[in-house]
Write an enzyme that holds these catalytic residues in place. Structure first.
Site, short mmCIF file in Angstrom:
data_model
loop_
_atom_site.label_atom_id
_atom_site.label_comp_id
_atom_site.label_asym_id
_atom_site.label_seq_id
_atom_site.Cartn_x
_atom_site.Cartn_y
_atom_site.Cartn_z
N TYR A 143 0.85 -1.19 0.00
CA TYR A 143 0.00 0.00 0.00
C TYR A 143 0.89 1.24 0.00
CZ TYR A 143 -3.30 3.53 1.71
OH TYR A 143 -4.07 4.65 1.86
N ASP A 238 9.39 2.83 -0.98
CA ASP A 238 8.41 3.43 -0.08
C ASP A 238 8.80 3.04 1.34
OD1 ASP A 238 6.29 4.14 1.51
OD2 ASP A 238 4.75 3.35 0.17
N LYS A 266 5.73 8.83 8.96
CA LYS A 266 5.58 8.23 10.28
C LYS A 266 6.67 8.66 11.26
CE LYS A 266 2.87 4.34 8.51
NZ LYS A 266 1.55 4.73 9.01
#
Length: 428
Positions: A143, A238, A266
């Site tokens: 994702y 990613d 994050k």
């Protein structure tokens, strides 16, 4: 008597679609009422009914230091006292940009944004602008945010055009995305052979964390690197999830591979909304205002978020930080596996740095299909039983978990003991 969590959820559903502002929070895959948290400290959170839980979600990864770390809170308060946003450059933006370029092996220049989705969609646009090509490769189960080009699932064959995995994604947008199996290097080779001179980029989570935790097979990432170099495509790692979570030099440092572009999020925001994308200078120079690829954001480099990120990145650089974090995470996965074995439950677990995966199956999965073969019903029963024990895991069988520096040996031991009871009483 209706719990406070239930009351809040019922009210929320009147004003917020599904009662939540991000779908996985809804407990839809596990059933039940989502928890509304009111505070957190260290490795623990308190819900609206004032119940306490040992937290292994950590806001889905950012809280590597635990909740409300005093140094991060102090930095945020100091920054907020000087103003919440300016829409203009600040010295702190420069400081964190310099630090990211210093710490991440592949990053020569970096652009700050506000979310992981912004980072990945911008990286894809940049790769297309740099190469003059349109097609991208992604992997089933990885994702990369809710950008149209990345909300794509695999077709019916091993090498097919992608299909939209969300309503509202135009088929013509999805058709430019090729979706392959994670850990299948042959599929990547075939894609480059089929779409000669058309592939702008390959984007991959170097350690997949959004279909549960799936690690790369030896040679998989190295092979993608070689193929991208050979065919002139941009390799995008990613690392929104893995960045500074699996090691100080991120997953690319762990595996010794240098992507062309990297997306981060994050941990670099320390719990505040911040992300970034960066990489080779010649590619980054294609961005406006010096290049023709447009990307902008009013709140990019927000001073409060930058302050939280800088405080966090300072602390993770301390001696032995990642060694201790990895050891604590391994203590959890090995303890859970041993507890399941004692009770005869089909279960396995693994860890990479401060990330971990739990699977109700005999063997560790290496692909999306293998993750999907896990016993989801067993996980759901495990999740709710552990919740009653005061242990908060991700409310989905398809999400990685996270250990923080605030988790103690006692926290892990208590979790393992609760799991052994659950394996014995609920899953046998």
């Amino acid at each position: 008597m209706i719990s406070r969590n239930q009351q809040l959820f019922e009210r929320s559903q009147q004003y917020i679609p599904g009662g939540v502002n991000s779908p996985v929070r809804a407990f839809k895959s596990v059933g039940g009422t989502p928890l509304f948290f009111q505070r957190g400290k260290g490795a623990r959170v308190w819900d609206a009914d004032d119940r306490t839980y040992i937290d292994y979600v950590g806001s889905w990864g950012p809280l590597i230091l635990g909740h409300a770390h005093p140094d991060v809170i102090e930095a945020v308060q100091a920054a907020a006292g000087n103003g919440l946003t300016f829409g203009a450059p600040t010295e702190a933006e420069l400081e964190i940009a310099e630090l990211l370029c210093q710490l991440v092996p592949s990053i020569e220049q970096v652009r700050l944004v506000s979310s992981g989705t912004e980072a990945t969609m911008s990286a894809i646009r940049l790769a297309r602008g740099y190469t003059g090509r349109n097609r991208i490769i992604k992997f089933e189960g990885c994702y990369h945010g809710h950008d149209d080009a990345l909300l794509v699932k695999a077709g019916s064959g091993a090498l097919t055009f992608g299909h939209p995995s969300s309503a509202g994604v135009p088929p013509q947008t999805a058709s430019s995305t090729v979706v392959l199996d994670f850990n299948d290097l042959t599929g990547v080779e075939q894609a480059f052979d089929q779409f000669v001179g058309e592939i702008a980029a390959v984007i991959v989570e170097p350690v997949a964390g959004n279909m549960n935790l799936v690690v790369p097979k030896p040679g998989f990432l190295e092979g993608i690197r070689e193929l991208c170099t050979k065919h002139g495509a941009v390799l995008i790692f990613d690392e929104v999830m893995t960045g500074f979570r699996v090691g100080l030099k991120c997953a690319q440092g762990l595996y010794g591979i240098k992507p062309d572009l990297t997306t981060l999020g994050k941990v670099i925001g320390g719990g505040m909304p911040m992300a970034a994308f960066g990489g080779r200078r010649d590619i980054m120079q294609c961005l406006a205002p010096v290049g023709a690829v447009y990307q902008a954001g009013t709140l990019s480099g927000n001073p409060v978020a930058v302050a939280a990120g800088l405080a966090t990145l300072k602390l993770v650089q301390t001696q032995g930080f990642y060694e201790k974090l990895a050891a604590r995470t391994l203590q959890l996965t090995e303890g859970l596996s041993e507890a399941a074995g004692k009770q005869g439950v089909k279960f396995c677990a693994q860890a990479v740095g401060g990330m971990f995966g739990l699977y109700f199956r005999d063997k560790l999965p290496s692909s999306y299909a293998e993750v999907m073969s896990c016993d989801r019903e067993a996980f759901n029963r495990f999740f709710h039983s552990m919740l009653q024990e005061g242990i908060y895991f991700a409310p989905s069988a398809f999400e990685a978990g996270f250990v923080s520096a605030a988790h103690s040996e006692t926290d892990i031991a208590d979790t393992v003991a609760a799991a052994e009871r659950t394996f014995g009483e609920t899953l046998n």
